[in-house]
Design an enzyme around this catalytic site. Structure first.
Site, short mmCIF file in Angstrom:
data_model
loop_
_atom_site.label_atom_id
_atom_site.label_comp_id
_atom_site.label_asym_id
_atom_site.label_seq_id
_atom_site.Cartn_x
_atom_site.Cartn_y
_atom_site.Cartn_z
CB SER A 154 -1.01 -0.07 1.21
OG SER A 154 -1.80 0.96 1.53
CE LYS A 179 -5.36 -2.95 -0.14
NZ LYS A 179 -5.86 -1.82 -0.56
#
Length: 236
Positions: A154, A179
């Site tokens: 992320s 991600k």
């Protein structure tokens, strides 16, 4: 673990077994170098700092554990100390960092990048949001290596991807998690919740890394001995 064989357990199952009520203990049998030893661990609440810093000669090491409210302020504080103390190279360690807020990623990137695109959000081919770096690039001209691994996700991937694409850093380690989606949490009747993907984020050069991850420039697999002795690669 507590007299249960765990060799075929998943990481998630091992973690769930180790966790428990504060003050209780768990017995672990550890295998190292062909020999086993038993340790008893008392469960406690452990809160690690968002950012840790170390200076080793002319190398400044910035270990970012998560992207939260104090990540940017701590990182800027340590970056300023690097400059004051004559650091020549920086290691940004994002290994095992699951991410956090996008704002923290924008601020961390701003230590190297001056109002540059950090990422874009898209629905299909349409760009719905463009996010830029924030803050003064204290380390804008500092030679930098970013460490990543399979648990870097992320916001960690936003940071690593942008620094490489702008030529500010070399990525070392293992392929990141992958991600690349933007999710929101919707409340449902009865108190349950559902995560919905509303967009996907892309690197400054338009790459989405969802489920593919980011390949490092230099692949390095740390041995168990390296991990136990907290060794890092500072090449480059």
């Amino acid at each position: 673990m507590n007299d249960e064989a765990s060799s075929d357990w998943s990481v998630e199952k091992v973690v769930s077994k180790i966790r428990g009520e504060v003050g209780t203990s768990v017995k672990l049998t550890l295998l190292s170098g062909g020999q086993t030893r038993e340790v008893s661990v008392v469960r406690q609440n452990i809160v690690s700092p968002a950012v840790e810093s170390e200076i080793d000669g002319e190398i400044g090491i910035l270990k970012v554990n998560r992207f939260g409210d104090d990540t940017v302020s701590l990182s800027r504080k340590y970056a300023s100390e690097f400059v004051e103390k004559g650091v020549k190279k920086v290691i940004l360690d994002l290994r095992n960092n699951p991410g956090g807020t996008v704002g923290a990623a924008q601020g961390l990137l701003g230590i190297w990048l001056d109002n540059q695109i950090a990422m874009t959000e898209r629905r299909g081919s349409e760009i719905v949001k463009t996010l830029r770096t924030t803050g003064t690039p204290i380390l804008g001209n500092m030679k930098t290596v970013v460490l990543i691994n399979g648990n870097s996700a992320s916001a960690s991937e936003i940071t690593a991807g942008a620094l490489r694409e702008y030529g500010k850093a070399t990525l070392v380690g293992q392929k990141s998690y992958g991600k690349g989606s933007v999710q929101i949490v919707l409340g449902l009747p009865g108190g349950s919740q559902m995560k919905v993907t509303e967009a996907r984020w892309y690197t400054p050069k338009g790459k989405n890394i969802d489920k593919t991850g980011i390949e490092p420039d230099v692949k390095v697999d740390l041995s168990s001995d390296d991990v136990n002795n907290n060794r890092r690669s500072a090449d480059g």
